[in-house]
Write a protein that holds these residues in place. Structure first.
Motif, PDB file in Angstrom:
ATOM      1  N   ARG A  65      53.076  52.943  49.782  1.00  0.00           N
ATOM      2  CA  ARG A  65      51.805  52.486  49.211  1.00  0.00           C
ATOM      3  C   ARG A  65      52.059  51.510  48.067  1.00  0.00           C
ATOM      4  O   ARG A  65      53.174  51.409  47.545  1.00  0.00           O
ATOM      5  N   LEU A  66      50.994  50.800  47.696  1.00  0.00           N
ATOM      6  CA  LEU A  66      51.071  49.816  46.623  1.00  0.00           C
ATOM      7  C   LEU A  66      50.632  50.442  45.304  1.00  0.00           C
ATOM      8  O   LEU A  66      49.661  51.201  45.255  1.00  0.00           O
TER       9      LEU A  66
ATOM     10  N   THR B 114      59.876  48.899  52.393  1.00  0.00           N
ATOM     11  CA  THR B 114      58.932  49.162  51.304  1.00  0.00           C
ATOM     12  C   THR B 114      58.667  50.653  51.214  1.00  0.00           C
ATOM     13  O   THR B 114      58.951  51.422  52.129  1.00  0.00           O
TER      14      THR B 114
ATOM     15  N   TYR C 234      52.342  44.085  50.020  1.00  0.00           N
ATOM     16  CA  TYR C 234      51.989  44.693  51.303  1.00  0.00           C
ATOM     17  C   TYR C 234      53.104  45.662  51.679  1.00  0.00           C
ATOM     18  O   TYR C 234      54.234  45.537  51.214  1.00  0.00           O
ATOM     19  N   THR C 235      52.779  46.624  52.511  1.00  0.00           N
ATOM     20  CA  THR C 235      53.755  47.613  52.938  1.00  0.00           C
ATOM     21  C   THR C 235      54.129  47.398  54.401  1.00  0.00           C
ATOM     22  O   THR C 235      53.420  46.721  55.144  1.00  0.00           O
ATOM     23  N   THR C 236      55.255  47.975  54.792  1.00  0.00           N
ATOM     24  CA  THR C 236      55.687  47.950  56.183  1.00  0.00           C
ATOM     25  C   THR C 236      56.071  49.375  56.599  1.00  0.00           C
ATOM     26  O   THR C 236      56.177  50.264  55.753  1.00  0.00           O
ATOM     27  N   ASP C 237      56.303  49.564  57.884  1.00  0.00           N
ATOM     28  CA  ASP C 237      56.754  50.877  58.371  1.00  0.00           C
ATOM     29  C   ASP C 237      58.212  50.835  58.810  1.00  0.00           C
ATOM     30  O   ASP C 237      58.656  51.666  59.601  1.00  0.00           O
TER      31      ASP C 237
ATOM     32  N   PRO D 156      55.043  47.538  46.400  1.00  0.00           N
ATOM     33  CA  PRO D 156      55.353  48.675  47.269  1.00  0.00           C
ATOM     34  C   PRO D 156      56.705  49.278  46.905  1.00  0.00           C
ATOM     35  O   PRO D 156      57.667  49.191  47.662  1.00  0.00           O
TER      36      PRO D 156
ATOM     37  N   ASP E 166      57.540  58.630  48.824  1.00  0.00           N
ATOM     38  CA  ASP E 166      56.426  58.222  47.977  1.00  0.00           C
ATOM     39  C   ASP E 166      56.857  58.160  46.515  1.00  0.00           C
ATOM     40  O   ASP E 166      57.709  58.942  46.073  1.00  0.00           O
TER      41      ASP E 166
ATOM     42  N   ILE F  45      60.141  50.811  46.382  1.00  0.00           N
ATOM     43  CA  ILE F  45      60.999  51.408  47.407  1.00  0.00           C
ATOM     44  C   ILE F  45      62.056  52.281  46.748  1.00  0.00           C
ATOM     45  O   ILE F  45      62.645  51.890  45.728  1.00  0.00           O
TER      46      ILE F  45
END
Length: 287
Positions: free
Chosen positions: A196-197, A193, A256-259, A165, A271, A167
Motif C-alpha cells: 500500500r501507499l 513494492t 503505485y503498487t505492484t504484485d 509504496p 505491510d 518495500i
C-alpha cells in the motif's frame, strides 16, 4: 509465472558453485547472504573488508572476488544513478562472465532513467540476468539514514505529501535469493513494492504509535534539504547529486503498487505496519 511453496530450490542449484554478494554488508546484501548461507549454499561477501576484498573503485580487486563464482548479486555503491555506476557495473560483469559467472541479479531503482545504462550493462553481459527495481526501504527508518532522525523525533525530507509504496528489505532479499537460485526468473525485471501507499507523514505517525512517543514529519524544500547536507559537511558535488536523486525519486513517479512480490514468492508483500511493529519491539527508536 507459477511459484512453489519453496521458491529456493536446492536440487541442481545454479548457485551451488558460490554466490558473490556485492554490497554484502548492506541492508539487502547481508540479508541475501544470510539466506543463502542458511540453505547451505557457499557465499562470498563482496566488500572492502571481504576475503578477498572487493572495491568498486579499485578494478584490481575484481578478478579475485569473482573467481570460482557462479552467481552474483550486484548492489552498486554509492548509488546506481551516479555517473560512475554504469561503466563500473559493465566492467565488473564482463570480468565476472569471463571468470565463469552464469547469473547476475541487479538491485536497481524504480522510475529512474539514470540507472538504465547499468541495467543494460547487466542485460548485455552474457549472463542470465534478473533486475529488481525498488524505491524506499522500510528499513531506511531503522537502519542508517533516517534512524537517527526518528530517534530525535522529526523526519525532514523534500517529499511533500507524496505517497510511497515502502518495500521491506526482507522481501527484496527473498526475491533476490529466488532469482539467484532458479532459472525461472531469468530475463525478468521485477518492480518490487509494499502492498500500500503511505506518505511520510503516514509512515512517521505509524512509527510514533508503535514507539509510543511523538515522531513527526516536516516537509522541506529542495534548497533547505541541500543546505542541511552542506551544513553537515557533505562535499558540494555530492550535495547536488543526492538532492537531485531524492527530489527526483519523491516527485510522485513511484506512487503505485505492484504484485511482483506476491508473483515471485507466492505470499503478499510485508505491510509497513508489520515492519514497524517488529522494529519497535527491538527498541531501535527509543530515545
Amino acid at each position: 509465472m507459477a511459484t512453489s511453496a519453496d521458491p529456493y530450490p536446492s536440487a541442481g542449484d545454479p548457485a551451488a558453485g558460490g554466490t558473490l554478494v556485492l554490497g554484502g554488508t548492506g541492508k539487502t546484501g547481508r540479508r541475501v547472504a544470510a539466506r543463502l548461507s542458511a540453505r547451505g549454499l557457499p557465499v562470498r561477501i563482496g566488500s572492502r573488508s571481504g576475503t578477498p576484498p572487493f572495491d568498486w573503485t579499485d578494478p584490481a580487486t575484481w578478478a579475485a572476488a569473482v573467481a570460482g563464482i557462479e552467481a552474483m548479486y550486484v548492489v552498486y555503491s554509492p548509488d546506481l544513478s551516479f555517473p560512475a555506476a554504469a561503466p563500473a557495473v559493465r566492467s565488473v560483469c564482463e570480468t565476472a562472465v569471463r571468470a565463469g559467472v552464469r547469473r547476475v541479479v541487479l538491485l536497481s531503482q524504480r522510475g529512474e532513467d539514470a540507472v538504465l545504462p547499468s541495467e543494460h550493462a547487466v542485460q548485455e553481459s552474457g549472463a542470465a540476468w534478473t533486475i529488481l527495481r525498488v524505491s524506499w526501504f522500510d528499513q531506511n527508518f531503522s537502519e542508517d539514514y533516517l534512524d537517527g532522525a526518528v530517534r530525535r523525533g522529526e523526519v525532514a525530507l523534500p517529499a511533500g505529501t507524496v505517497a510511497e509504496p515502502f518495500i521491506d528489505a526482507d522481501d527484496i532479499a527473498d526475491v533476490a535469493v529466488a532469482a539467484l537460485t532458479s532459472d525461472q526468473h531469468s530475463g525478468r525485471i521485477y518492480d518490487l513494492t509494499g502492498p500500500r501507499l503511505l506518505t511520510f507523514a503516514d509512515a512517521t505517525a505509524e512509527i510514533s504509535r508503535a514507539a509510543d512517543r511523538e515522531i513527526t514529519y516536516r516537509p522541506l524544500t529542495a534548497e533547505a534539504y541541500a543546505a542541511g547536507l552542506a551544513a553537515a559537511g557533505i562535499p558540494a558535488d555530492y550535495v547536488t547529486l543526492v538532492t537531485e536523486l531524492i527530489c527526483h525519486g519523491l516527485d510522485g513517479r513511484n506512487s503505485y503498487t505492484t504484485d511482483d512480490v506476491q508473483h515471485v514468492l507466492g505470499r503478499p508483500a510485508t505491510d509497513f505496519t508489520d515492519y514497524v511493529r517488529t522494529a519497535a519491539a527491538t527498541g531501535i527508536w527509543s530515545t
